[in-house]
Design an enzyme around this catalytic site. Structure first.
Site, PDB file in Angstrom:
ATOM      1  CG  ASP A  15      38.365  42.828  37.070  1.00 11.31           C
ATOM      2  OD1 ASP A  15      38.093  43.742  36.157  1.00 11.31           O
ATOM      3  OD2 ASP A  15      37.346  41.918  37.364  1.00 11.31           O
ATOM      4  CB  ALA A  40      37.722  46.745  36.891  1.00 13.12           C
ATOM      5  CG  ASP A  41      41.999  43.852  35.557  1.00 13.78           C
ATOM      6  OD1 ASP A  41      42.654  44.658  36.341  1.00 13.78           O
ATOM      7  OD2 ASP A  41      42.145  42.825  36.072  1.00 13.78           O
ATOM      8  CG  LEU A  42      39.237  43.525  29.589  1.00  9.99           C
ATOM      9  CD1 LEU A  42      38.132  42.884  29.367  1.00  9.99           C
ATOM     10  CD2 LEU A  42      40.439  43.166  28.816  1.00  9.99           C
ATOM     11  N   GLY A  84      42.694  49.554  30.988  1.00  6.77           N
ATOM     12  CA  GLY A  84      43.527  49.483  29.869  1.00  6.77           C
ATOM     13  C   GLY A  84      43.019  50.366  28.988  1.00  6.77           C
TER      14      GLY A  84
END
Length: 398
Positions: free
Chosen positions: A142, A170-172, A175
């Protein structure tokens, strides 16, 4: 009926970005079959923080991104396990994976191998840098994507160093991109009659979020500087400290300037023709921000928000996490949900934030125990008999 009922997703992903995407789709009604490594499962099952229950311990990290799914354990390194995955893929609408580029091809589980088994399969590959390009085999997390994608360079106090946002942005956001990709590909399948392979790069996803910063670069050739909570192209738009040490974010346009000045007692500015337009205020940024800050410092957070609300100036208190989760509006909108878990009892989570008229709302169900649904899924979807499932277990394929 929830919007995605009837959609079957085979989820080979782990950790955060893709599990977040598949959880959203699960709570919108899709059946998500989460494939995990026998014995250990998704590595986040061991991540901190840990919820200690009367019957066992569970990772809160895992709980946050894996509600409403079914857990099946399959050893992807086993030939028999690979055959199980091929069988499940043949019966699925979507396969979601986030293995390093090339990994599933070595296992015979890549899109080209599975496509002949199910030409309507939507196969989504989420990798750090995509399936092509000079960085295709590069590793990342991330914060690496935040750093390389530009957001970290934009975040921080004026004159200070780069700062990462307080959440794994970045991860969220990846998703969310993945969820959009799946729904887009499913809709496209209705038209084309066949599935597709989606190549999503988390790095691309961050570059795609640059939006206004990119527009300023394309227009002005400007590399934006870090401005803290200030907006590069709008005044007022910043967080201001109040008399009680608390903070309020105020963001207004030209029509809000006069009422803001009046509620702050800045009568001269309220009628000053050289400050009525945003461009003029930008030209005097330091002076205007200093004046606003000095006036706001005389009011408490509650009083400032009350005055802003009374005259329609957009403003909101900066709340800590505990304040947000205990907020009256959050409670009224039922954003915090509860479910019963067999190891830890009642636990809370955050709902998928949609309300439907004409369809059932998203439903939050507890995350699965490791391998909880292996036998049920293999018997129902693949038609395997108990003896066949026992044989796979003996072979360490499941």
């Amino acid at each position: 009926m929830r919007p995605l009922e009837g959609l079957k997703i085979l989820d080979l992903s782990r950790v955060l970005a893709c599990p977040f995407a598949s959880m959203i789709l699960a709570e919108l009604g899709a059946e998500v079959i989460k494939v995990e490594q026998p014995g250990t499962g998704d590595e986040t099952r061991g991540f901190e923080p840990v919820v200690h229950g009367d019957k066992g311990d569970v990772s809160a990290y895992y709980l946050a991104f894996n509600r409403s799914k079914k857990s099946v354990t399959v050893n992807l390194r086993s030939a028999q396990g690979q055959e199980v995955i091929r069988g499940l893929a043949a019966q699925s609408d979507v396969l979601l994976e986030n293995f390093p580029t090339g990994t599933l091809k070595r296992y015979g589980l890549d899109y080209e191998t599975l496509k002949p088994l199910n030409d309507q399969l939507v196969y989504v590959s989420c990798t750090g840098f995509g399936m092509t390009g000079p960085y295709a085999h590069r590793k990342g997390y991330d914060t690496v994507f935040q750093a390389m994608g530009g957001i970290m360079s934009l975040t921080g106090e004026r004159g200070g160093g780069p700062v990462k946002p307080g959440l794994p942005v970045a991860d969220l956001t990846s998703g969310l991109w993945v969820a959009i990709a799946i729904l887009s590909a499913i809709n496209g399948r209705h038209t084309s009659g066949q599935g597709s392979h989606v190549d999503f790069s988390m790095f691309d996803g961050q570059v795609g979020l640059l939006s206004l910063a990119a527009a300023r670069w394309f227009t002005l050739g400007e590399v934006p500087e870090r401005l803290g909570t200030e907006h590069p192209g709008r005044i007022p738009s910043a967080a201001f400290e109040c008399s009680d040490g608390k903070w309020v974010q105020i963001t207004g346009s030209d029509q809000h300037w006069k009422p803001l000045c009046e509620l702050l007692g800045l009568q001269a500015w309220a009628t000053d023709p050289t400050l009525l337009k945003n461009a003029d205020r930008l030209a005097r940024r330091e002076e205007v921000m200093q004046g606003l800050g000095d006036a706001i410092k005389k009011l408490s957070q509650e009083e400032l928000c009350r005055r802003c609300d009374a005259v329609g100036v957009p403003a909101g208190p900066i709340l800590d996490v505990d304040e947000v989760l205990g907020n009256e509006h959050v409670a009224e909108r039922e954003m915090v949900v509860k479910y019963d878990h067999p190891l830890i009892g009642e636990f809370k989570g955050l709902r998928v934030p949609f309300r439907f008229d004409g369809l059932d709302d998203p439903k939050a169900e507890r995350p699965p125990l490791l391998g909880e649904h292996t036998e049920e899924v293999l018997s129902r979807v693949l038609g395997l008999k108990p003896a066949e499932i026992d044989a796979l277990r003996t072979q360490r394929a499941i």
